[in-house]
Enzyme design. Structure first.
Site, mmCIF file in Angstrom:
data_model
loop_
_atom_site.group_PDB
_atom_site.id
_atom_site.type_symbol
_atom_site.label_atom_id
_atom_site.label_comp_id
_atom_site.label_asym_id
_atom_site.label_seq_id
_atom_site.Cartn_x
_atom_site.Cartn_y
_atom_site.Cartn_z
ATOM 1 N N ASP A 1 2.965 -10.530 -4.991
ATOM 2 C CA ASP A 1 2.106 -9.761 -4.357
ATOM 3 C C ASP A 1 0.684 -10.050 -4.872
ATOM 4 O OD1 ASP A 1 3.849 -8.634 -2.291
ATOM 5 O OD2 ASP A 1 4.307 -7.076 -3.695
ATOM 6 N N SER B 1 5.889 -11.663 0.084
ATOM 7 C CA SER B 1 5.894 -12.380 -1.271
ATOM 8 C C SER B 1 7.262 -13.058 -1.640
ATOM 9 C CB SER B 1 5.313 -11.362 -2.329
ATOM 10 O OG SER B 1 6.470 -10.183 -2.555
ATOM 11 N N HIS B 2 8.329 -12.760 -0.610
ATOM 12 C CA HIS B 2 9.540 -13.358 -1.037
ATOM 13 C C HIS B 2 10.251 -14.115 0.328
ATOM 14 C CE1 HIS B 2 9.178 -10.877 -4.315
ATOM 15 N NE2 HIS B 2 9.782 -11.551 -5.159
HETATM 16 P P1 NDP Z 1 6.876 -2.011 -3.079
HETATM 17 O O1 NDP Z 1 5.855 -1.474 -4.160
HETATM 18 O O2 NDP Z 1 6.406 -2.656 -2.064
HETATM 19 O O3 NDP Z 1 8.170 -1.067 -2.640
HETATM 20 C C1 NDP Z 1 9.095 -0.494 -3.512
HETATM 21 C C2 NDP Z 1 10.072 0.369 -2.967
HETATM 22 O O4 NDP Z 1 9.428 1.402 -2.439
HETATM 23 C C3 NDP Z 1 10.688 -0.102 -1.740
HETATM 24 O O5 NDP Z 1 11.747 -0.058 -1.446
HETATM 25 C C4 NDP Z 1 9.641 0.121 -0.500
HETATM 26 O O6 NDP Z 1 10.432 0.588 0.748
HETATM 27 C C5 NDP Z 1 9.488 1.582 -1.066
HETATM 28 N N1 NDP Z 1 8.445 2.233 -0.736
HETATM 29 C C6 NDP Z 1 7.020 1.682 -0.386
HETATM 30 N N2 NDP Z 1 6.189 2.500 -0.163
HETATM 31 C C7 NDP Z 1 6.893 3.984 0.305
HETATM 32 C C8 NDP Z 1 6.725 5.080 0.752
HETATM 33 N N3 NDP Z 1 5.321 5.508 1.026
HETATM 34 N N4 NDP Z 1 7.433 5.945 0.795
HETATM 35 C C9 NDP Z 1 8.801 5.585 0.502
HETATM 36 N N5 NDP Z 1 9.111 4.460 -0.034
HETATM 37 C C10 NDP Z 1 8.252 3.591 -0.097
HETATM 38 O O7 NDP Z 1 7.817 -2.970 -4.039
HETATM 39 P P2 NDP Z 1 7.218 -4.123 -5.161
HETATM 40 O O8 NDP Z 1 5.922 -4.627 -4.985
HETATM 41 O O9 NDP Z 1 7.359 -3.362 -6.287
HETATM 42 O O10 NDP Z 1 8.510 -5.250 -5.269
HETATM 43 C C11 NDP Z 1 8.151 -6.053 -4.063
HETATM 44 C C12 NDP Z 1 9.545 -6.840 -3.959
HETATM 45 O O11 NDP Z 1 9.497 -8.054 -4.986
HETATM 46 C C13 NDP Z 1 11.157 -6.257 -4.342
HETATM 47 O O12 NDP Z 1 11.761 -6.632 -3.229
HETATM 48 C C14 NDP Z 1 11.426 -6.829 -5.653
HETATM 49 O O13 NDP Z 1 12.740 -6.908 -5.565
HETATM 50 C C15 NDP Z 1 10.526 -8.319 -5.668
HETATM 51 N N6 NDP Z 1 10.468 -8.678 -6.951
HETATM 52 C C16 NDP Z 1 11.253 -9.696 -7.334
HETATM 53 C C17 NDP Z 1 11.160 -10.121 -8.615
HETATM 54 C C18 NDP Z 1 12.017 -11.153 -9.468
HETATM 55 O O14 NDP Z 1 11.740 -11.608 -10.607
HETATM 56 N N7 NDP Z 1 12.967 -11.746 -8.685
HETATM 57 C C19 NDP Z 1 10.079 -9.514 -9.639
HETATM 58 C C20 NDP Z 1 9.373 -8.497 -9.254
HETATM 59 C C21 NDP Z 1 9.701 -7.946 -7.647
HETATM 60 P P3 NDP Z 1 10.101 -0.422 2.059
HETATM 61 O O15 NDP Z 1 10.602 -1.615 1.436
HETATM 62 O O16 NDP Z 1 10.727 0.089 3.316
HETATM 63 O O17 NDP Z 1 8.689 -0.513 2.006
#
Ligand code: NDP
Length: 334
Positions: free
Chosen positions: A188, A47-48
């Protein structure tokens, strides 16, 4: 399954670079941003990655985003730097902010960078990870435009307001936790809508204020919800205050009022905090923390995975990535 095309990481970089240059970015800005987009695809942050390119091209073409921007830094105190993004894309500002923040933190133990007048921080992990690779702990957050209804409301007011945290592990990849305070990142939800997938209940409401699993109903006239009810809502408010109240940039609702609605990303503020365990911790912090991570990983159950591990595993593969064909057609149309 949506149709995809295989592209090498170099092809992804080159596509982003050439389209950004055509849209008015100079080489400096185009190369910094293309690197960020390529690295997002490399790590599986779909998504990024290229998904964001059309919005950046739109903002460059409308003249809202300055493609030749150079960020400037003011060292207000030894532990506080203010970064003026000069109306460019956020990664160009981070490119100068992070080395200055790292230097300040290594002197003072704790420092912050307040970043303003730049467009879209995208995923936050590249910045906190870069700080952690310098042996420092980091926290970052940013706001956006209204997309999330605070707990108790049915109208969007907060951005999806991500928070990221990174912890350094010398000789290992840092621990990186990077999440939207929305139940799901808007990107997403958009990807799920594009790919015809459902989202979990609790992700958002439709235009009647009813809970829905249809991502298109959330994106078109509906609203996202914070994760964890009032708890996520409170964290989202904290992000608004750190990125707008503290930096002097706009709150998400003010950002929308000021944006030219060209479809490109809005201007916004970002907050970066760095801390030096080397200066702050007593005793051997590395051994102490290593044993903490070992204890977590050894817990009974299905197995705990450390945040950041998924991306870091993806990164090890140099194989081509699958890119959505519709997205490539959209990018080609610019
Ligand atoms: P996710 O819910 O996919 O993941 C959140 C965090 O949880 C990540 O660090 C991920 O690590 C970790 N994680 C996921 N599954 C597990 C698990 N089973 N056990 C342990 N850790 C886990 O992220 P979001 O969907 O909330 O966000 C996605 C991206 O969107 C982010 O990079 C965020 O910065 C970006 N974003 C940007 C915005 C903006 O305005 N600029 C606004 C909103 C979001 P891993 O990466 O290793 O999966």
């Amino acid at each position: 399954m949506p149709e995809t095309k295989s592209m090498t990481l170099d092809e992804i970089y080159n596509l982003a670079f050439s389209k950004l240059m055509e849209a008015g970015a100079d080489k400096h800005n185009a190369s910094i941003l293309s690197n960020i987009l390529r690295n997002a695809e490399r790590d599986g942050s779909h998504s990024h990655g290229l998904f964001r390119l059309p919005a950046y091209l739109t903002g460059l073409k409308s003249g809202k985003i300055k493609g030749s921007a150079r960020a400037s830094i003011t060292e207000v105190t030894p532990s506080f730097i203010r970064v003026d993004g000069g109306h460019g894309l956020a990664p160009t500002a981070h490119n100068v902010a992070i080395p200055a923040l790292v230097d300040a933190t290594k002197q003072t133990g704790v420092a912050i960078a307040a970043i303003h007048r730049c467009f879209h921080m995208a995923a936050l992990w590249p910045e906190v990870e870069a700080i952690a690779e310098n042996g420092l702990a980091a926290i970052a957050c940013t706001n956006y435009m209204p997309a999330v209804a605070p707990a108790g409301a049915s109208k969007a007011f907060f951005g999806t307001n991500p928070i990221a945290f990174a912890w350094p592990r010398p000789d290992k990849t840092p621990i990186v936790y990077d999440m939207a305070t929305a139940a799901m990142a808007l990107g997403d939800v958009q990807v799920a809508a594009r790919d015809g997938k459902k989202v979990p209940l609790g992700t958002g409401l439709d235009n009647q204020g009813k809970p829905t699993t249809e991502p298109s109903a959330i994106v078109k006239g509906g609203v996202l919800l914070p994760f964890g009810g009032y708890k996520g809502s409170g964290l989202s408010m904290m992000v608004e205050l750190l990125t707008a109240g503290l930096t002097g940039e706009t709150f998400s609702d003010e950002t929308k009022a000021r944006d030219n609605a060209d479809g490109g990303p809005p201007i916004g503020g970002q907050f970066l905090l760095a801390m030096s365990p080397e200066i702050i911790a007593i005793d051997d912090w590395q051994t102490h923390c290593d044993s903490f991570f070992e204890r977590i990983s050894g817990l009974p159950g299905q197995g705990v995975r450390l945040p950041g591990e998924r991306r870091h595993k993806n990164r090890l593969s140099s194989a081509p990535r699958r890119i959505n064909i519709d997205l490539l057609e959209k990018i080609a149309s610019f």
